[in-house]
Each structure stands twice: as structure tokens, then as C-alpha cells.
Design a protein around this motif. Sequence first.
Motif, PDB file in Angstrom:
ATOM      1  N   ALA A   1     -58.713   0.657 -38.060  1.00 28.13           N
ATOM      2  CA  ALA A   1     -58.432  -0.749 -38.310  1.00 28.13           C
ATOM      3  C   ALA A   1     -57.343  -0.909 -39.372  1.00 28.13           C
ATOM      4  N   LYS A   2     -57.353  -0.045 -40.377  1.00 30.78           N
ATOM      5  CA  LYS A   2     -56.308  -0.088 -41.407  1.00 30.78           C
ATOM      6  C   LYS A   2     -54.932   0.168 -40.789  1.00 30.78           C
ATOM      7  N   GLU A   3     -54.861   1.155 -39.907  1.00 32.51           N
ATOM      8  CA  GLU A   3     -53.591   1.487 -39.268  1.00 32.51           C
ATOM      9  C   GLU A   3     -53.113   0.347 -38.380  1.00 32.51           C
TER      10      GLU A   3
ATOM     11  N   LYS B   1     -49.350  -4.248 -37.542  1.00 34.57           N
ATOM     12  CA  LYS B   1     -49.112  -5.674 -37.318  1.00 34.57           C
ATOM     13  C   LYS B   1     -48.315  -6.286 -38.470  1.00 34.57           C
ATOM     14  N   ILE B   2     -48.591  -5.869 -39.687  1.00 28.77           N
ATOM     15  CA  ILE B   2     -47.849  -6.393 -40.841  1.00 28.77           C
ATOM     16  C   ILE B   2     -46.397  -5.945 -40.768  1.00 28.77           C
TER      17      ILE B   2
ATOM     18  N   GLN C   1     -53.834  -2.808 -38.747  1.00 32.77           N
ATOM     19  CA  GLN C   1     -53.427  -3.881 -39.652  1.00 32.77           C
ATOM     20  C   GLN C   1     -52.033  -3.608 -40.211  1.00 32.77           C
ATOM     21  N   LYS C   2     -51.789  -2.361 -40.614  1.00 34.40           N
ATOM     22  CA  LYS C   2     -50.478  -2.002 -41.161  1.00 34.40           C
ATOM     23  C   LYS C   2     -49.385  -2.167 -40.113  1.00 34.40           C
TER      24      LYS C   2
ATOM     25  N   LEU D   1     -62.423  -1.102 -44.628  1.00 32.99           N
ATOM     26  CA  LEU D   1     -61.991  -1.012 -43.236  1.00 32.99           C
ATOM     27  C   LEU D   1     -61.983   0.442 -42.779  1.00 32.99           C
TER      28      LEU D   1
END
Length: 57
Positions: free
Chosen positions: A36-38, A43-44, A40-41, A32
Motif C-alpha cells: 500500500a505504501k508503494e 500515485k503521488i 501510495q508513492k 500501512l
Amino acid sequence: MVMDYLWLFATAGGAFLLGAAVAYAILRQKPLPPAAKEAQKQKIDELYERSPENRTR
């Protein structure tokens, strides 16, 4: 006798093809991008910060 070798080839060949397909898929997987990683983090973290009473089903 020939039938035994045919079954051996079919089962061993099938296992080899399945393993090759899985290895190919793993090697083709792209990491990723940082943005996109940030996202995703975030949202988690947002998901796990909610209390169970406030979650919608």
C-alpha cells in the motif's frame, strides 16, 4: 463554592477525556503495509509529474 468545583471538574475532566481519546486513536493507528505504501508513492509521483496545463479540475 461547590459550583466552582463542579465547573473545574467539568472543564478539567473534559480536557482529560479529549486528550485520552486522541491518544487512544493515535495508539490504535496501524502502519500501512509495504504494498500500500508503494501504491501510495506511485500515485503521488504520478500526480506531481503532470504539468498544471494538463490537470483536470
